[in-house]
Design a protein around this motif. Structure first.
Motif, PDB file in Angstrom:
ATOM      1  N   THR A   1      58.449  11.137 -49.003  1.00 32.31           N
ATOM      2  CA  THR A   1      58.895   9.850 -49.238  1.00 32.31           C
ATOM      3  C   THR A   1      60.263   9.602 -47.975  1.00 32.31           C
TER       4      THR A   1
ATOM      5  N   ALA B   1      58.803   9.113 -44.641  1.00 34.39           N
ATOM      6  CA  ALA B   1      58.240   7.689 -44.602  1.00 34.39           C
ATOM      7  C   ALA B   1      59.280   6.831 -44.339  1.00 34.39           C
ATOM      8  N   MET B   2      60.411   6.822 -45.063  1.00 29.61           N
ATOM      9  CA  MET B   2      61.789   5.963 -44.732  1.00 29.61           C
ATOM     10  C   MET B   2      62.173   6.266 -43.564  1.00 29.61           C
TER      11      MET B   2
ATOM     12  N   LYS C   1      59.778   4.453 -41.066  1.00 33.43           N
ATOM     13  CA  LYS C   1      59.915   2.782 -41.456  1.00 33.43           C
ATOM     14  C   LYS C   1      61.307   2.231 -40.881  1.00 33.43           C
ATOM     15  N   LEU C   2      62.292   2.974 -41.359  1.00 32.71           N
ATOM     16  CA  LEU C   2      63.407   2.445 -41.072  1.00 32.71           C
ATOM     17  C   LEU C   2      64.733   2.992 -40.671  1.00 32.71           C
ATOM     18  N   LEU C   3      64.827   4.291 -40.919  1.00 33.22           N
ATOM     19  CA  LEU C   3      66.136   5.167 -40.715  1.00 33.22           C
ATOM     20  C   LEU C   3      66.195   5.294 -39.332  1.00 33.22           C
TER      21      LEU C   3
END
Lengths: 81, 81
Positions: free
Chosen positions: B57, B60-61, B64-66
């Motif tokens: 998870t 994936a964060m 996608k964003l961090l």
């Protein structure tokens, strides 16, 4: 000698960046996030080779420039090389 | 489960914040600084209790964003609690 300084906001200090990241992750569909807090790291490559001397130098750098002791905690990790 | 993501600029990517810190430390009288690089950490408190699921998870964060995979590397540390 390399020093890595981890600077984090003290517990209880509001962290708007962390809150924003948590909200953005939620809107991307990630569930089950209790809290997000953001901190920073400063990696310093020092000419100093003695660990104790390097630690005290880096602690002085934190006190004078890198961290704000009113709202931030810091931790110093030293590594050879 | 708590995840700590360490995000650093890739080697070779210019780090103006690090350069500024190095210059400021120099002007405060600290000598023998070869290089300073700044990174960031994101601490995420997850409801997930399975380490493998939490790791995927958080990866994936990061994607996608961090982190910006073009210029940044990231490392994920997981801890209980």
């Amino acid at each position: 000698m390399k020093a890595r300084v981890h600077i984090t906001l003290k517990r209880g200090v509001l962290d708007p960046q962390g809150k924003t990241i948590a909200r953005a992750l939620g809107s991307l569909g990630f569930a089950g996030i209790n809290e997000v807090r953001q901190g920073k790291t400063v990696e310093i490559d020092l000419a100093e080779t003695d660990a104790a001397a390097a630690h005290s130098t880096v602690a002085a750098m934190c006190a004078k420039l890198l961290a704000n002791p009113v709202i931030e905690d810091y931790r110093i990790d030293l590594a050879e090389g």
